[in-house]
Design an enzyme around this catalytic site. Structure first.
Site, PDB file in Angstrom:
ATOM      1  N   GLU A  22       0.818  -1.208   0.028  1.00 18.31           N
ATOM      2  CA  GLU A  22      -0.040  -0.149   0.133  1.00 18.31           C
ATOM      3  C   GLU A  22       0.751   1.250  -0.017  1.00 18.31           C
ATOM      4  OE1 GLU A  22      -3.579  -0.151   2.510  1.00 18.31           O
ATOM      5  OE2 GLU A  22      -2.558  -2.110   3.358  1.00 18.31           O
ATOM      6  N   SER A 150      -6.402  -2.955   2.275  1.00 17.98           N
ATOM      7  CA  SER A 150      -6.903  -2.512   1.113  1.00 17.98           C
ATOM      8  C   SER A 150      -7.537  -3.327   0.038  1.00 17.98           C
ATOM      9  CB  SER A 150      -5.863  -1.621   0.329  1.00 17.98           C
ATOM     10  OG  SER A 150      -5.586  -0.297   0.969  1.00 17.98           O
ATOM     11  N   TYR A 216      -9.839   2.673  -5.368  1.00 17.07           N
ATOM     12  CA  TYR A 216      -8.678   3.573  -5.805  1.00 17.07           C
ATOM     13  C   TYR A 216      -8.586   4.005  -7.163  1.00 17.07           C
ATOM     14  CZ  TYR A 216      -7.129   2.376  -1.232  1.00 17.07           C
ATOM     15  OH  TYR A 216      -6.975   2.357   0.255  1.00 17.07           O
ATOM     16  N   ARG A 255     -10.597   2.548  11.895  1.00 21.21           N
ATOM     17  CA  ARG A 255     -12.039   2.679  11.111  1.00 21.21           C
ATOM     18  C   ARG A 255     -12.465   1.011  11.235  1.00 21.21           C
ATOM     19  NH1 ARG A 255     -10.270   2.793   5.810  1.00 21.21           N
ATOM     20  NH2 ARG A 255     -10.992   0.726   5.131  1.00 21.21           N
ATOM     21  N   ASP A 257     -14.747  -1.761   9.698  1.00 21.79           N
ATOM     22  CA  ASP A 257     -15.557  -2.039   8.507  1.00 21.79           C
ATOM     23  C   ASP A 257     -16.417  -3.159   8.616  1.00 21.79           C
ATOM     24  OD1 ASP A 257     -14.151  -0.445   7.142  1.00 21.79           O
ATOM     25  OD2 ASP A 257     -12.618  -1.613   6.030  1.00 21.79           O
ATOM     26  N   GLU A 270     -13.312  -5.980   9.485  1.00 17.87           N
ATOM     27  CA  GLU A 270     -11.767  -5.764   9.861  1.00 17.87           C
ATOM     28  C   GLU A 270     -11.859  -4.483  10.478  1.00 17.87           C
ATOM     29  OE1 GLU A 270      -8.837  -4.894   7.073  1.00 17.87           O
ATOM     30  OE2 GLU A 270     -10.525  -5.174   5.332  1.00 17.87           O
ATOM     31  N   ASN A 272      -9.046  -1.227  10.839  1.00 23.90           N
ATOM     32  CA  ASN A 272      -7.985  -0.445  10.278  1.00 23.90           C
ATOM     33  C   ASN A 272      -7.409   0.437  11.522  1.00 23.90           C
ATOM     34  OD1 ASN A 272      -8.038  -1.363   7.189  1.00 23.90           O
ATOM     35  ND2 ASN A 272     -10.380  -0.809   8.124  1.00 23.90           N
ATOM     36  N   GLY A 276      -6.684   5.270   5.654  1.00 22.40           N
ATOM     37  CA  GLY A 276      -6.224   6.564   4.505  1.00 22.40           C
ATOM     38  C   GLY A 276      -6.672   7.666   5.075  1.00 22.40           C
TER      39      GLY A 276
END
Length: 308
Positions: A22, A150, A216, A255, A257, A270, A272, A276
């Site tokens: 990443e 990602s 992305y 974060r 998800d 998951e 994070n 980002g």
């Protein structure tokens, strides 16, 4: 006019780039963070661990680190451990929480132990029998590396002919590969800042998955914040996301998800610990709706730096 008094945090290193898959995303996050810190008067500088040894942070007189690294060697506890050995406060979670959150298998084990719902899964290898895996998880199913971010190395498969290639792709990124139940429903993410869940973001993709391309590359992925869910349901999901964050030992920000199925049952995927941070990423999006501009968000994260 907004006026924010920023304390003196000393010389701050913005860790960006790194050696993970990443890297390019991290460079963008780091550039946005650096610009925001400088705009608020913070004495900040870019620092790429792929180009400089970590010990030079001490030699160059840094007092604190903002981690804008994503994935391995930045989000998995390794950089956190190096910073602790040097006595440098850093943003985000500590060594153990970072390592656990990076490992989707062990995250699931912990969440299951406290009753946080997560999709069913199996650990698979090159000799795994597709029919047995499909019988347990149903089709379609997801195959992904356990310790990658990602959605790198992730595949959705619907037949036996795709099984081997999907496994090989995931195995290129990790020695631990998960086959996971596919949950059809609403893609959601819940940002945590300090001990406060921010407004939920709902994600709509034109393809089948919110994968690397949808995140992305594609320009038709849609984001909704507020999410459009009923208020009471949103509060329940935010509370569960905060629990998911806490039980891993996460700190500062993260974060979480999840997928909400057609029966409004959430399935957590998951956490994070270094999401980002470009000005159009999901955490800044949620913060903006909560009344927190990007520059203020970055300074708040810095203020929550982890100190062992």
């Amino acid at each position: 006019m907004r006026v924010m008094r920023v304390p003196d945090y000393g010389k701050v290193a913005v860790l960006l780039g790194g050696r993970s898959a990443e890297r390019e995303i991290s460079l963008k996050s780091g550039a946005a963070v650096l610009e925001a810190l400088l705009s608020e008067g913070v004495d900040a500088y870019p620092f790429d661990p792929a180009h400089q040894p970590m010990e030079t942070l001490q030699q160059q007189g840094f007092n604190r680190a903002f981690i804008a690294l994503h994935g391995r060697y930045g989000e998995d506890g390794s950089v956190q451990g190096a910073l602790e050995l040097m006595g440098l406060p850093y943003t985000g979670s500590g060594v153990l929480a970072s390592a656990l959150a990076m490992d989707k298998w062990r995250t699931k084990l912990i969440w299951q132990a406290v009753g946080i719902s997560t999709p069913r899964y199996l650990i698979i290898d090159a000799q795994s029998d597709f029919d047995e895996v499909a019988a347990y998880l149903d089709l379609p199913l997801i195959i992904k590396p356990a310790r990658e971010g990602s959605t790198i190395g992730l595949s959705k498969i619907e037949s036996k002919k795709d099984f081997s290639n999907a496994y090989q792709l995931a195995a290129q990124h990790d020695s631990i590969v998960l086959a996971e139940q596919f949950i059809e429903g609403k893609e959601l993410t819940a940002a945590i800042l300090g001990e406060t869940p921010l407004p939920l973001v709902r994600i709509e993709v034109t393809g089948e998955l919110y994968d690397y391309h949808a995140k992305y590359v594609a320009n038709d992925t849609r984001y909704f914040c507020p999410s459009g869910l009923p208020d009471e349901l949103s509060r329940q999901l935010q509370a569960q996301a905060l629990q998911a964050h806490r039980i891993l030992g996460c700190a500062g920000w993260s974060r979480v998800d999840l997928i909400l199925d057609k029966n409004d049952q959430p399935y957590f995927l998951e956490t994070n610990t270094s999401p980002g941070m470009t000005d159009h990423s999901l955490v800044p999006m949620a913060a903006k709706v909560a009344g927190i501009p990007f520059e203020e968000l970055v300074v708040k994260i810095l203020a929550l730096s982890y100190v062992e």
